[in-house]
Enzyme design. Structure first.
Site, PDB file in Angstrom:
ATOM      1  CE  LYS A 194       3.841  -3.333 -38.333  1.00 13.47           C
ATOM      2  NZ  LYS A 194       2.630  -4.061 -37.879  1.00 13.47           N
ATOM      3  CD  GLU A 207      -6.471  -9.161 -26.040  1.00 16.52           C
ATOM      4  OE1 GLU A 207      -5.415  -9.216 -26.697  1.00 16.52           O
ATOM      5  OE2 GLU A 207      -6.906  -8.105 -25.508  1.00 16.52           O
ATOM      6  NE  ARG A 263      -4.329  -6.850 -22.253  1.00 15.42           N
ATOM      7  CZ  ARG A 263      -4.017  -5.836 -23.042  1.00 15.42           C
ATOM      8  NH1 ARG A 263      -3.855  -6.023 -24.332  1.00 15.42           N
ATOM      9  NH2 ARG A 263      -3.885  -4.626 -22.560  1.00 15.42           N
TER      10      ARG A 263
END
Length: 639
Positions: free
Chosen positions: A283, A370, A398
């Site tokens: 990354k 979530e 969600r």
């Protein structure tokens, strides 16, 4: 070929490795230049430059489909699909979107701003392809973080039971937390497993043996064992999990080695059934500051490329809402060991990173999950803890079933802090926090509130944690109002009680949360026109302070509601319903976000386009109630 000449990804076909590597350098340069100037996601895109170029070498994007999970890792994709000349407008009003958007490009095959959706979408495309008798490749590119989401695992489970549905899942692992080392042995064994002879032995040969007359269509136990041994050849532990789920697993391979990735993707496309290629990337690749601090450089505001540091503000700013929340929660946790903080992979964004550093034993990060976060909090509450769940407004959508089924119905004392509630700006429609007022209004047993400033946030947090039932607090993105703050000793609020900030006889403005300060500014502008507005800080959406609002509404006879949320089913609708329930027939002007998607732009630009600035709201109020005002205001002022 220069990146600026690339108008179609198929132009990458036939380029040499050296040309592709040169293209990768150009992509990184452009990516860094634009994000450093105007802000945006940085680390995710820098990490997938070579992966994008290698994958697109093996696809015909006039026909094949690629679904990028979340979309913030797809900046290189945007640059090779004809958006180079407009890339400087990234995340700006009318410019290139920060996420994938089907209406922006025919190569954005599926739009997304929330994680873990790519495999489901790509599998749906593959099933539609097979049902229609068509022939094209379907690819999902998903990060290791998004793979923790339950939806991604559900899709893998389903795809693994479809052995004749061709689907390629590329796992972009930029953390290496679940990976075996990348090396020559792994590379060699991957090639061997994907080679035609081994594929034949594990597939066609099996079918041929099963059809021998004396076997009656069954594979002997000994041959089954041999087949499984061949499948597991060179498969690391993580790969064995995917193999058990029905995927052919390959990897990990070096995500910055273009030739190796091209060979692997080409071989993977030849396989029948679902294939997962595990690619190890770095990354922030190519920018040392981003490589060294992968969390901090996930996304950045404008910064100095030479130093990697954000440009200093021209004037001191108040602390952000998130920071005030995090600091206040630390104090509460220090005083009450029952209180814990929970986040779903958004510790820095919600301010819970402060709790993690100060009191790690009272901090939980569940990853991009979530639904699990909400139900885990419910379980904690059952056993006497007081969980505080900090999730962005848009992401809590969600877990709506869990809010109702696991928390609301059981009336469990869980506090939800909805960060980024309201207009968030450059991230666009997928991230606007405009629906939480509407969707929380209907959840049974919930107390729902929004502070006018960060000092009131502190009191609401204390109020929620002390309340014997579920509570939700919405806070906006960005800096607070800059009011004085207390370090401790916060007094809880009386639930369901608002406050009258200023009185007047011409119009009643009932504002909720972040709209209280603009309501006061609007009242000041109306005052300049000789109109005196009463302004109420509602504080609570559920329960609404009927004892305060109804008498004022009856006396004044003209009401304006203000909210930074969707008008359908919103705060204004709650006020109108209350008036109807009490047979109070008076005109109401509801100000908020109409029934439309708010596109990417700065928050200020979005509010102006929605007529939510104080000057615009004052004009709207005057226009709506103008005839009445002219009848009651002295002639000199009515001219």
């Amino acid at each position: 070929m220069h990146l600026s000449e690339l108008s179609h990804p198929n132009q990458l076909h036939g380029l040499s490795t050296a040309e592709l590597e040169a293209m990768a350098r150009q992509i990184r340069e452009k990516h860094l230049q634009v994000v450093a100037t105007s802000g945006g996601h940085l680390g995710p895109g820098l990490g997938v430059v070579e992966l994008t170029l290698a994958l697109y070498q093996t696809l015909d994007l006039d026909h094949d489909r690629v679904v990028w999970d979340v979309g913030h890792q797809a900046y290189p994709h945007k640059l090779v699909t004809g958006r180079y000349k407009d890339f400087h407008t990234l995340r700006q009003k009318g410019g290139v979107a920060g996420y994938l958007k089907r209406s922006e490009s025919r190569f954005d095959h599926f739009g997304a701003g929330h994680a873990s959706t790519s495999i489901s979408a790509a599998l749906g495309m593959a099933l539609a392809r097979d049902r229609r008798g068509e022939d094209f490749k379907c690819v999902a590119v998903i990060g290791d973080g998004a793979l923790t989401g339950g939806m991604a695992l559900e899709a893998i489970n389903h795809a693994g039971h479809l052995p004749h549905t061709k689907l390629l899942v590329v796992l972009n692992d930029n953390d290496m937390s679940i990976s075996a080392p990348v090396g020559a042995l792994s590379t060699h064994l991957n090639r061997m497993r994907l080679s035609k002879p081994v594929q034949f032995l594990s597939g066609s040969a099996e079918e041929a043996v099963k059809h021998l007359p004396f076997l009656h269509g069954e594979l002997p136990t000994e041959l089954k064992t041999l087949k499984e041994s061949m499948k597991r050849l060179a498969v690391p532990k993580v790969g064995a999990v995917f193999e058990e789920l029905g995927f052919t697993y390959v990897g990990p391979i070096d995500g910055h080695d273009i030739p190796e990735m091209v060979r692997t993707f080409q071989a993977a496309h030849r396989c029948e059934g679902p294939v997962l290629v595990h690619v190890a990337t770095t990354k922030g690749k190519g920018y040392p500051y981003a490589e060294a601090d992968q969390v901090g450089y996930h996304a950045q505001s404008a910064f100095d490329l030479a130093t990697g540091k954000a440009y200093p503000s021209s004037k001191p700013k108040p602390p952000s809402w998130s920071k005030v929340f995090g600091q206040t929660l630390i104090k509460i946790c220090e005083q009450d060991p029952r209180v814990v903080g929970i986040t779903a992979a958004m510790a820095t964004g919600t301010g819970l990173d402060l709790l993690e550093k100060a009191l790690p034993g009272q901090y939980f990060d569940v990853g991009i999950a979530e639904q699990h976060a909400v139900t885990m909090a419910a379980g904690m509450a059952c056993e006497g803890l007081r969980p505080v769940v900090a999730i962005y407004s848009t992401f809590l959508q969600r877990a709506y079933d869990q809010l109702i089924h696991d928390v609301g119905i059981q009336k469990l004392p869980v506090t939800f802090v909805l960060d980024r509630a309201g207009i968030v700006g450059a991230d666009g429609p997928t991230h606007q926090g405009q629906y939480d007022i509407s969707y929380l209004r209907a959840v049974p047993n919930f107390t729902v509130m929004a502070p006018k400033d960060e000092a009131e946030l502190q009191r609401m947090l204390v109020t929620s944690i002390a309340h014997d039932g579920p509570c939700a607090i919405r806070i906006p993105r960005g800096e607070g109002e800059g009011v004085p703050l207390m370090d401790e000793g916060w007094q809880p609020l009386e639930i369901g009680r608002g406050e009258l900030l200023t009185d007047g006889d011409d119009v009643l403005i009932v504002a909720y949360g972040a709209m209280v300060a603009p309501a006061m500014a609007t009242a000041g502008l109306l005052q300049e026109k000789g109109l005196r507005a009463a302004v109420v800080n509602a504080r609570f959406l559920r329960p609404l302070d009927e004892a305060l609002i109804l008498p004022l509404a009856r006396r004044i006879g003209r009401v304006v509601t203000m909210e930074e949320g969707a008008l359908p089913g919103g705060f204004g609708a709650a006020v109108v319903e209350t008036f109807n329930d009490h047979e109070l027939a008076i005109p109401v002007l509801r100000i908020g976000i109409p029934d439309l998607l708010v596109d990417h732009a700065s928050p200020e630009q979005s509010k102006e386009s929605l007529s939510l600035t104080p000057a615009q709201m004052a004009d709207r109020i005057h226009e709506r109630f103008g005839p009445v005002f002219r009848a009651t205001v002295p002639t000199a002022l009515a001219v």
